[in-house]
Structures are given as structure tokens and as C-alpha cells.
Motif scaffolding. Structure first.
Motif, PDB file in Angstrom:
ATOM      1  N   LEU A 281       0.829  -1.199   0.000  1.00  0.00           N
ATOM      2  CA  LEU A 281       0.000   0.000   0.000  1.00  0.00           C
ATOM      3  C   LEU A 281       0.868   1.256   0.000  1.00  0.00           C
ATOM      4  N   ASN A 282       1.972   1.218   0.737  1.00  0.00           N
ATOM      5  CA  ASN A 282       2.848   2.387   0.774  1.00  0.00           C
ATOM      6  C   ASN A 282       3.442   2.665  -0.608  1.00  0.00           C
ATOM      7  N   ASP A 283       3.967   1.622  -1.256  1.00  0.00           N
ATOM      8  CA  ASP A 283       4.600   1.818  -2.563  1.00  0.00           C
ATOM      9  C   ASP A 283       3.581   2.264  -3.603  1.00  0.00           C
ATOM     10  N   TYR A 284       2.379   1.742  -3.513  1.00  0.00           N
ATOM     11  CA  TYR A 284       1.313   2.165  -4.427  1.00  0.00           C
ATOM     12  C   TYR A 284       0.962   3.633  -4.177  1.00  0.00           C
ATOM     13  N   GLY A 285       0.785   3.989  -2.907  1.00  0.00           N
ATOM     14  CA  GLY A 285       0.422   5.359  -2.562  1.00  0.00           C
ATOM     15  C   GLY A 285       1.480   6.363  -2.945  1.00  0.00           C
ATOM     16  N   GLU A 286       2.745   5.977  -2.808  1.00  0.00           N
ATOM     17  CA  GLU A 286       3.833   6.890  -3.123  1.00  0.00           C
ATOM     18  C   GLU A 286       3.852   7.300  -4.595  1.00  0.00           C
ATOM     19  N   LYS A 287       3.270   6.472  -5.452  1.00  0.00           N
ATOM     20  CA  LYS A 287       3.277   6.771  -6.881  1.00  0.00           C
ATOM     21  C   LYS A 287       2.603   8.107  -7.187  1.00  0.00           C
ATOM     22  N   ASN A 288       1.634   8.491  -6.348  1.00  0.00           N
ATOM     23  CA  ASN A 288       0.916   9.748  -6.604  1.00  0.00           C
ATOM     24  C   ASN A 288       0.681  10.530  -5.313  1.00  0.00           C
ATOM     25  N   ASP A 289       1.661  10.420  -4.395  1.00  0.00           N
ATOM     26  CA  ASP A 289       1.601  11.176  -3.141  1.00  0.00           C
ATOM     27  C   ASP A 289       0.333  10.883  -2.338  1.00  0.00           C
ATOM     28  N   PHE A 290      -0.120   9.627  -2.391  1.00  0.00           N
ATOM     29  CA  PHE A 290      -1.308   9.189  -1.663  1.00  0.00           C
ATOM     30  C   PHE A 290      -2.550   9.980  -2.046  1.00  0.00           C
ATOM     31  N   LYS A 291      -2.625  10.321  -3.302  1.00  0.00           N
ATOM     32  CA  LYS A 291      -3.822  10.928  -3.884  1.00  0.00           C
ATOM     33  C   LYS A 291      -4.344   9.981  -4.949  1.00  0.00           C
ATOM     34  N   PRO A 292      -5.583  10.161  -5.427  1.00  0.00           N
ATOM     35  CA  PRO A 292      -6.125   9.244  -6.436  1.00  0.00           C
ATOM     36  C   PRO A 292      -5.188   9.080  -7.631  1.00  0.00           C
ATOM     37  N   GLN A 293      -4.984   7.834  -8.030  1.00  0.00           N
ATOM     38  CA  GLN A 293      -4.061   7.541  -9.128  1.00  0.00           C
ATOM     39  C   GLN A 293      -4.701   7.858 -10.481  1.00  0.00           C
ATOM     40  N   PRO A 294      -3.930   8.428 -11.395  1.00  0.00           N
ATOM     41  CA  PRO A 294      -4.448   8.625 -12.757  1.00  0.00           C
ATOM     42  C   PRO A 294      -4.702   7.279 -13.430  1.00  0.00           C
ATOM     43  N   ILE A 295      -5.576   7.265 -14.406  1.00  0.00           N
ATOM     44  CA  ILE A 295      -5.866   6.051 -15.156  1.00  0.00           C
ATOM     45  C   ILE A 295      -4.769   5.844 -16.191  1.00  0.00           C
ATOM     46  N   LYS A 296      -4.111   4.695 -16.137  1.00  0.00           N
ATOM     47  CA  LYS A 296      -3.021   4.399 -17.047  1.00  0.00           C
ATOM     48  C   LYS A 296      -3.574   3.720 -18.296  1.00  0.00           C
ATOM     49  N   LEU A 297      -3.385   4.352 -19.454  1.00  0.00           N
ATOM     50  CA  LEU A 297      -3.960   3.830 -20.693  1.00  0.00           C
ATOM     51  C   LEU A 297      -2.940   3.215 -21.643  1.00  0.00           C
ATOM     52  N   ASN A 298      -1.710   3.693 -21.627  1.00  0.00           N
ATOM     53  CA  ASN A 298      -0.710   3.271 -22.616  1.00  0.00           C
ATOM     54  C   ASN A 298      -1.179   3.569 -24.042  1.00  0.00           C
TER      55      ASN A 298
END
Length: 367
Positions: A281-298
Motif C-alpha cells: 500500500l505504501n509503494d502504491y500510494g507513493e506513486k501519486n503522493d497518496f492521492k487518487p491515481q491517474p488512469i493508465k492507458l498506454n
């Protein structure tokens, strides 16, 4: 010409799949149906025989009316636990309905559906698709690697069944926001993140439960600042963030960002967080400063030149559609499929929705 397809339930219906809420409603257990109708009745929501199953519309209305009562109780300083228990009596049958819908659609999805020539003529196997459906039917037309299920899928055993955020929900307790699409998409995003970790089932479920316990952090607007750090760390953080924070352009399809902190303080805060939450959960949250993650589309949206709309009402996911259209700066053509006998008002509303952000003439195509 790069092609993007937006797919909604009208696509499945056009192939003969019984995927409407009306068809599904006949399969709901009497116990779940009665609980749902009772919750509606308590909130004075009058529904007829053909409207009680407008689930996504009604869950928004019922929670909004509940919030009015909640606010009244807070002002009067009465027992808040009673009204919190009541929101659970709303959430429970709705969760059961979402599970029943997955079971129902799984049976429908196993049936054979013939490809439609009208679609095959304009769709390409190398096209990209944003699929708002939960079924696999679209895989008959394009490479499955190019399909992004924005609202989950039956294969993932999780679906987004809810309502879009409205300013009217501001200040609403988190218990009453569990079925906001933005929050459900965050849950879906984390499930996908964990699925790549090769976790045992019990650990996976434990991590999902942990997310629910901390979701209010990600939607508080405070991000990593929200955590209960020791006073010394709090003071250091306030000193550094007052000198400037990385600004991010908000968007559902944006780029993750982090608050600017010195490496030493960043490490100290991470160490403190890991005493309270799991590494995942920490590593996931750190990706966006513990704010909602953007939708990754590629998907390189700025290279899309043609847009196909297959059976999506647009209004239900307007916040996403708007942003997509703004980002498709090289869009040259828009084609929208309609079915014989489709309500002209409905077609006009879709066209108006698109015209708000694009002046490209829309070509109507029949299924």
C-alpha cells in the motif's frame, strides 16, 4: 489513421446480449430486492415497476438524501451512530446487486454472439478501445491487448457500478461515498497493482481490506500529509512544503506527482508510514503522493485521428469523455453508432455532449 473506440452497453445489446438493467432485474433474489426497495422507501424515493432498477442513478440519490439527514443530526448533536448504521443498510443490498450483476452477466457472456458486418467494416484489429462494459464481446473485433476496461471486467471479478462525483457530495462522510465511480476506480486500480505481485489469496484480500481502511486518505486532498507522523516529522514537513510543492495538472489521465521533499525527510516519513501500513500500500500510494491515481492507458491520445462511439450514452461518464476529447488534439473524424428506432432526443444529447469540447462533424452509422 490511429483509431480509438469508446464502447458502452449499447454495443452488447446490439449483438443480442440481454445486458440491460431491466433484463438483469428479473434475476435478483427477492431478499436483495426487498432490502433495496426498503432502503429506497426509507429515503422517500418513489419508484415504479420499471424504475427501481436504475441502480446507478438511485444509489446517488439515496446517499445524497441520507446526507441531508446526517448533516441535520450533526447540527443537532444527536447520536451519529444510528445514521451511520443506516448507510450500511443502503450499502449492503447495493453490494449484493453488484455481485448478482456479475453472476448474471457471466452467464450471458458465455453465449455465442455473431459479429456485425456494420461494425467490422469500420473497426480495425489494431484499434485501441476504452471499454466501459464488463464483458469480453469486444475481443471478437480487436486485439485484447488494446482493450482497456475502464470499469473492470468479469474476468477480474470486480466491476465499477456507481455514480460520478458531484459538488453536492462535498463533505459527505466516506461511508456514503463507497460507490462514487472515482473511488471504485481507485479500488480497481489497486487490485490490478496487487495482481502483478503474485500474492497468496489471503494476503491479497488482507491488502484490499487495508486499502478500504485508508481510502479516505487518498480522497482527503491532503495525500501523504494526512498520516499521523510524530510532531518532529510534522514540523520538518511543514517547513519544507511551505517553501513549494510540486504542482500537478489535475486529470483522470494525467501523470502521477509527488510533493517535493528532501531525500532524508522522504526516507524518514516512509519509515514511519511502514509502521502503520503494508509495503504494498505504501509503494502504491507513493506513486501519486497518496492521492487518487491517474488512469493508465498506454495510449498516445494526441495521435488519435478517428474516434468511434459504440453504444455509450456519454453523459454517465462525462468527466472522462470530456478529458479524452480535450487530449485528442489531432482528432479528425468522429463516428457514432445508432440503432434503428433510437430516440432522436437521446442522439441529440450525445451530439451536444461531444460538441461542448469538439467542433468536428459527427457521422452517424447504423448497427
Amino acid at each position: 489513421m490511429s483509431q480509438l473506440i469508446i464502447v458502452g452497453n449499447g454495443f452488447d445489446l446490439a449483438h443480442g446480449m440481454n445486458s440491460s438493467f431491466g433484463s438483469f432485474s428479473n434475476s435478483i433474489s427477492s431478499n436483495t430486492k426487498n432490502q433495496w426497495l426498503l432502503a429506497l422507501k426509507k429515503r422517500y424515493i418513489d419508484t415504479g415497476y420499471d424504475t427501481w432498477y436504475n441502480f446507478e442513478i438511485l444509489i446517488e440519490e439515496i446517499t445524497r438524501k441520507w446526507f441531508v439527514d446526517y448533516f441535520d443530526i450533526v447540527v443537532k448533536k444527536e447520536d451519529i451512530n444510528i445514521i451511520i448504521e443506516e448507510i450500511n443498510s443502503i450499502n449492503t443490498p447495493y453490494s449484493q446487486i453488484a455481485k448478482a450483476l456479475m453472476d448474471y452477466l457471466a452467464k450471458e457472456d458465455k453465449q455465442y454472439y455473431k459479429k456485425l458486418d456494420s461494425i467490422s467494416k469500420v473497426i480495425r484489429e489494431d484499434s485501441y478501445a476504452l471499454n466501459f462494459n464488463y464483458t469480453k464481446l469486444l475481443k471478437q473485433y480487436i486485439n485484447s491487448k488494446n482493450i482497456h476496461y475502464l470499469h473492470g471486467s468479469l474476468e477480474e471479478e470486480f466491476i465499477v457500478l456507481g455514480y460520478k462525483y458531484s459538488p453536492r457530495h462535498k463533505g459527505m462522510p466516506f461511508e456514503a461515498r463507497l460507490f462514487e465511480k472515482e473511488i471504485l476506480r481507485e479500488v480497481l486500480n489497486y487490485r490490478r497493482y496487487l495482481s502483478n505481485k503474485d500474492l497468496k489469496d489471503d494476503i491479497f484480500q488482507s491488502r484490499m481490506n487495508e486499502l478500504y481502511e485508508n481510502l479516505h486518505t487518498m480522497f482527503s486532498g491532503l495525500g501523504s500529509i494526512w498520516f499521523d507522523y510524530p510532531e518532529e516529522l510534522d514540523n520538518k514537513m511543514m517547513d519544507e512544503t511551505s517553501n513549494g510543492v510540486t504542482k500537478a495538472t489535475y486529470g483522470y489521465f494525467g501523470i502521477p506527482f509527488k510533493t517535493k521533499l528532501s531525500p532524508n525527510l522522504d526516507r524518514e516519513m516512509r519509515k514511519e508510514r511502514l509502521q502503520k501500513i503494508s509495503l504494498e500500500l505504501n509503494d502504491y500510494g507513493e506513486k501519486n503522493d497518496f492521492k487518487p491515481q491517474p488512469i493508465k492507458l498506454n495510449i498516445e491520445l494526441d495521435k488519435i485521428e478517428e474516434l468511434l462511439i459504440l453504444g455509450h450514452s456519454l453523459e454517465a461518464d462525462l468527466e472522462l469523455i470530456d478529458e479524452l476529447l480535450y487530449k485528442m488534439v489531432n482528432l479528425r473524424a468522429i463516428k457514432m453508432f445508432v440503432y434503428d428506432g433510437e430516440n432522436e432526443k437521446s442522439i441529440d444529447e450525445k451530439i451536444k455532449t461531444i460538441n461542448k469540447v469538439s467542433d468536428i462533424a459527427i457521422e452517424l452509422v447504423s448497427y
